[in-house]
Scaffold this motif. Structure first.
Motif, PDB file in Angstrom:
ATOM      1  N   VAL A  62      -0.805  18.677   7.424  1.00 56.81           N
ATOM      2  CA  VAL A  62      -0.171  18.298   8.684  1.00 56.81           C
ATOM      3  C   VAL A  62      -0.097  19.498   9.617  1.00 56.81           C
ATOM      4  CG1 VAL A  62       1.862  17.264   9.739  1.00 56.81           C
ATOM      5  CG2 VAL A  62       1.160  16.576   7.446  1.00 56.81           C
ATOM      6  N   LYS A  63      -0.725  19.374  10.774  1.00 52.84           N
ATOM      7  CA  LYS A  63      -0.835  20.499  11.700  1.00 52.84           C
ATOM      8  C   LYS A  63       0.140  20.394  12.874  1.00 52.84           C
ATOM      9  CE  LYS A  63      -4.604  22.152   9.658  1.00 52.84           C
ATOM     10  NZ  LYS A  63      -4.301  23.013   8.501  1.00 52.84           N
ATOM     11  N   HIS A  64       0.589  19.172  13.144  1.00 55.61           N
ATOM     12  CA  HIS A  64       1.410  18.975  14.332  1.00 55.61           C
ATOM     13  C   HIS A  64       2.697  18.245  13.962  1.00 55.61           C
ATOM     14  CE1 HIS A  64      -2.856  18.990  15.615  1.00 55.61           C
ATOM     15  NE2 HIS A  64      -2.407  19.806  16.556  1.00 55.61           N
ATOM     16  N   ARG A 103      -2.522  13.957  13.684  1.00 54.55           N
ATOM     17  CA  ARG A 103      -1.587  14.986  13.251  1.00 54.55           C
ATOM     18  C   ARG A 103      -2.177  15.954  12.233  1.00 54.55           C
ATOM     19  NH1 ARG A 103       1.159  14.533  17.629  1.00 54.55           N
ATOM     20  NH2 ARG A 103       2.321  12.590  17.830  1.00 54.55           N
ATOM     21  N   CYS A 104      -3.268  15.573  11.629  1.00 57.98           N
ATOM     22  CA  CYS A 104      -3.864  16.448  10.609  1.00 57.98           C
ATOM     23  C   CYS A 104      -5.262  16.913  11.001  1.00 57.98           C
ATOM     24  CB  CYS A 104      -3.951  15.712   9.272  1.00 57.98           C
ATOM     25  SG  CYS A 104      -2.396  14.999   8.710  1.00 57.98           S
ATOM     26  N   ALA A 105      -5.790  16.387  12.085  1.00 57.21           N
ATOM     27  CA  ALA A 105      -7.158  16.698  12.495  1.00 57.21           C
ATOM     28  C   ALA A 105      -8.127  16.471  11.338  1.00 57.21           C
ATOM     29  CB  ALA A 105      -7.264  18.126  13.029  1.00 57.21           C
ATOM     30  N   GLN A 106      -7.895  15.374  10.623  1.00 55.32           N
ATOM     31  CA  GLN A 106      -8.743  15.040   9.485  1.00 55.32           C
ATOM     32  C   GLN A 106      -9.294  13.640   9.674  1.00 55.32           C
ATOM     33  OE1 GLN A 106      -9.691  16.771   6.860  1.00 55.32           O
ATOM     34  NE2 GLN A 106      -8.364  18.573   7.008  1.00 55.32           N
ATOM     35  N   ARG A 107     -10.509  13.453   9.213  1.00 59.29           N
ATOM     36  CA  ARG A 107     -11.093  12.112   9.294  1.00 59.29           C
ATOM     37  C   ARG A 107     -11.690  11.783   7.937  1.00 59.29           C
ATOM     38  NH1 ARG A 107     -14.593  11.027  14.366  1.00 59.29           N
ATOM     39  NH2 ARG A 107     -12.824   9.806  15.068  1.00 59.29           N
ATOM     40  N   VAL A 108     -11.396  10.587   7.454  1.00 61.19           N
ATOM     41  CA  VAL A 108     -11.951  10.162   6.178  1.00 61.19           C
ATOM     42  C   VAL A 108     -13.412   9.790   6.380  1.00 61.19           C
ATOM     43  CG1 VAL A 108     -11.845   8.448   4.337  1.00 61.19           C
ATOM     44  CG2 VAL A 108      -9.742   9.346   5.298  1.00 61.19           C
ATOM     45  N   THR A 167      -4.902   6.792  11.647  1.00 61.31           N
ATOM     46  CA  THR A 167      -4.677   7.405  12.954  1.00 61.31           C
ATOM     47  C   THR A 167      -3.780   8.626  12.822  1.00 61.31           C
ATOM     48  OG1 THR A 167      -2.932   5.778  13.270  1.00 61.31           O
ATOM     49  CG2 THR A 167      -5.038   5.316  14.304  1.00 61.31           C
ATOM     50  N   PHE A 168      -2.798   8.545  11.936  1.00 57.73           N
ATOM     51  CA  PHE A 168      -1.956   9.713  11.664  1.00 57.73           C
ATOM     52  C   PHE A 168      -2.802  10.886  11.179  1.00 57.73           C
ATOM     53  CE2 PHE A 168       0.481  12.372   8.773  1.00 57.73           C
ATOM     54  CZ  PHE A 168       1.593  12.689   9.539  1.00 57.73           C
ATOM     55  N   LEU A 169      -3.711  10.600  10.265  1.00 54.71           N
ATOM     56  CA  LEU A 169      -4.575  11.662   9.748  1.00 54.71           C
ATOM     57  C   LEU A 169      -5.382  12.307  10.865  1.00 54.71           C
ATOM     58  CD1 LEU A 169      -6.067  10.341   6.388  1.00 54.71           C
ATOM     59  CD2 LEU A 169      -4.762  12.428   6.731  1.00 54.71           C
ATOM     60  N   GLU A 170      -5.841  11.492  11.786  1.00 55.79           N
ATOM     61  CA  GLU A 170      -6.656  12.046  12.869  1.00 55.79           C
ATOM     62  C   GLU A 170      -5.818  12.820  13.866  1.00 55.79           C
ATOM     63  OE1 GLU A 170      -9.558   9.674  14.764  1.00 55.79           O
ATOM     64  OE2 GLU A 170     -10.293   8.792  12.889  1.00 55.79           O
ATOM     65  N   CYS A 189       0.827  -1.199   0.000  1.00 57.21           N
ATOM     66  CA  CYS A 189       0.000   0.000   0.000  1.00 57.21           C
ATOM     67  C   CYS A 189       0.862   1.250   0.000  1.00 57.21           C
ATOM     68  CB  CYS A 189      -0.897  -0.028   1.238  1.00 57.21           C
ATOM     69  SG  CYS A 189      -1.851   1.470   1.441  1.00 57.21           S
ATOM     70  N   VAL A 190       0.567   2.157  -0.928  1.00 58.98           N
ATOM     71  CA  VAL A 190       1.243   3.457  -0.980  1.00 58.98           C
ATOM     72  C   VAL A 190       0.218   4.528  -0.642  1.00 58.98           C
ATOM     73  CG1 VAL A 190       2.536   5.070  -2.413  1.00 58.98           C
ATOM     74  CG2 VAL A 190       2.766   2.610  -2.792  1.00 58.98           C
ATOM     75  N   ASP A 191       0.510   5.329   0.380  1.00 55.46           N
ATOM     76  CA  ASP A 191      -0.399   6.400   0.779  1.00 55.46           C
ATOM     77  C   ASP A 191       0.243   7.753   0.537  1.00 55.46           C
ATOM     78  OD1 ASP A 191      -2.643   4.898   2.040  1.00 55.46           O
ATOM     79  OD2 ASP A 191      -1.045   4.190   3.353  1.00 55.46           O
ATOM     80  N   VAL A 192      -0.557   8.684   0.024  1.00 51.13           N
ATOM     81  CA  VAL A 192      -0.067  10.045  -0.216  1.00 51.13           C
ATOM     82  C   VAL A 192      -0.958  11.035   0.535  1.00 51.13           C
ATOM     83  CG1 VAL A 192       0.476  11.772  -1.960  1.00 51.13           C
ATOM     84  CG2 VAL A 192       0.733   9.345  -2.503  1.00 51.13           C
ATOM     85  N   ILE A 193      -0.331  11.855   1.378  1.00 51.68           N
ATOM     86  CA  ILE A 193      -1.061  12.841   2.181  1.00 51.68           C
ATOM     87  C   ILE A 193      -0.485  14.228   1.887  1.00 51.68           C
ATOM     88  CG2 ILE A 193      -1.595  13.602   4.530  1.00 51.68           C
ATOM     89  CD1 ILE A 193      -1.130  10.699   5.432  1.00 51.68           C
ATOM     90  N   PRO A 194      -1.334  15.187   1.538  1.00 48.64           N
ATOM     91  CA  PRO A 194      -0.829  16.544   1.269  1.00 48.64           C
ATOM     92  C   PRO A 194      -0.118  17.105   2.493  1.00 48.64           C
ATOM     93  CG  PRO A 194      -3.121  16.333   0.582  1.00 48.64           C
ATOM     94  CD  PRO A 194      -2.780  15.087   1.330  1.00 48.64           C
TER      95      PRO A 194
END
Lengths: 228, 228
Positions: free
Chosen positions: A134-136, A154-159, A149-152, A125-130
DNA sequence: AAGTGGTCTAGACCACACT
DNA sequence: GTGTGGTCTAGACCACTTA
């Protein structure tokens, strides 16, 4: 009650009687039954009754639902582990950039992992995150494995939902090494764009599955009189 | 109103105001919005509002829905035609027999067809129908092409839903000839069991698609906090 | 605090399937 | 004809978001 097979494959009590039995109104009963009917567990027949469909209980992995890789592997009776394969910060691949609506200047985090079932590699799996999401501050180890979990954290984002394109593909040399399979053997390729509840794309993934280990099924309901 | 882009990508009026506007009760509005939300066109946010998601309008072929092959080809802007490849009455293939719950003695009709888009072969499909379902005399020509009408007219059966397994596969020599592609090239393989509303399997199909011509997408909603 | 969607109620009438 | 699911109503309260 359905799980306890109180009705088997047979007919459920009628809506009014179930409502009375459970002490709720008919509307509530209907709402619950509609959900079960959409998932395929119940089949409703106008004028006749509502029937249990044990069929669909046997489906292991339903394509319409999103599963945790680790859970998927556990569910098929194997132990799961992850091997981290790479982490990059920089210009993303063109497909990813387009899906994530990134400009030429924008950077992204690209992380790749292999998931193993009983120490056999089964998913790459390859994941790409803008990067701008990243907020933290974070440790690179947080990108070794599941990224939601990283998205939640460190990015305050939820899919909220994905749009997944399903493709057949063949293992090239690189993939055959990563997934320990013969070059040229068939693989599932899922190209997935994850959106948050504001419909903004927040993650792009390419997932390769060894088809011997996963069986993806869909329940498709008929709408018109169709052909095939 | 959504199609006329009266709201664009923006927020819909609230449920009570829509109910008043359209002269129906709030429950009716909610039922309609729930359907649109499940299909992905609307995104609902508790406490905030309901928003239009033009995203999903762009999806060409949704895996959750069953399409007529001919319609699928038309929809992608090509002219469709069918070439009949074979018709057999006899013991079905083992997978088909198992799926259709047939015994060793039971016979079935096996028919295979190639569907063309602008005279290029794009789908190869093998359909298996249990012989005992056939209630009326028929011409073999009726099995040259889409079989759902045959099921309705000659078997008095209607497919209510499918369970489709999606698999990646590679073209062998036979398939490469049928679909005019290179041997070894990747293909979609859909293994499909069609059920009637009594949950009895009535048709088994193997469908091979050239992936250059079809893009199958699924909208997958998040249920727990998942990983990928 | 005000407004949104989420859930529930108790009742009504209709369309369809069985017998 | 009777009973089933399908649809609709008018009202209530709750959970959540936003300002």
């Amino acid at each position: 009650m359905i799980q306890e097979k109180q009705f088997g494959e047979g007919r459920l009590p009628s809506e009014p009687s179930l409502a009375k039995l459970l002490g709720v109104s008919r509307g509530t009963i209907r709402q619950a039954m509609e959900q079960l009917s959409k998932s395929g567990l119940l089949v409703r027949k106008h004028g006749a009754g509502t029937y249990v469909n044990q069929q669909v209980l046997n489906i292991q992995t339903r394509l319409e639902e999103v599963y945790d890789f680790v859970e998927m592997i556990h569910a098929s009776g194997h132990s799961a582990s992850v091997v981290h394969k790479g982490l990059e910060l920089g210009a993303p691949e063109t497909n990813a950039a387009k899906a994530l609506r990134l400009g030429a200047e924008d950077e992204a985090i690209t992380t790749s992992n292999v998931f193993l079932a009983d120490n056999v590699p089964v998913i790459y799996c390859v994941d790409v995150i803008p990067a701008h999401l990243v907020k933290h501050a974070y440790l690179s180890e947080e990108l070794h494995g599941p990224v939601y979990t990283f998205l939640e954290n460190r990015c305050a984002q939820r899919v909220s939902y994905n749009i997944t394109e399903v493709r057949p593909t063949a293992a090239d040399k690189n993939l055959s090494q990563l997934l320990a399979c013969l070059a040229g053997s068939s693989l599932h390729l899922f190209i997935e764009i994850g959106f948050n509840s504001d419909n903004q794309p927040i993650i792009f993934s390419e997932e390769y599955y060894r088809p011997e280990f996963f069986s993806f099924k869909v329940v498709r309901k008929m709408i018109p009189s169709s052909s095939g």
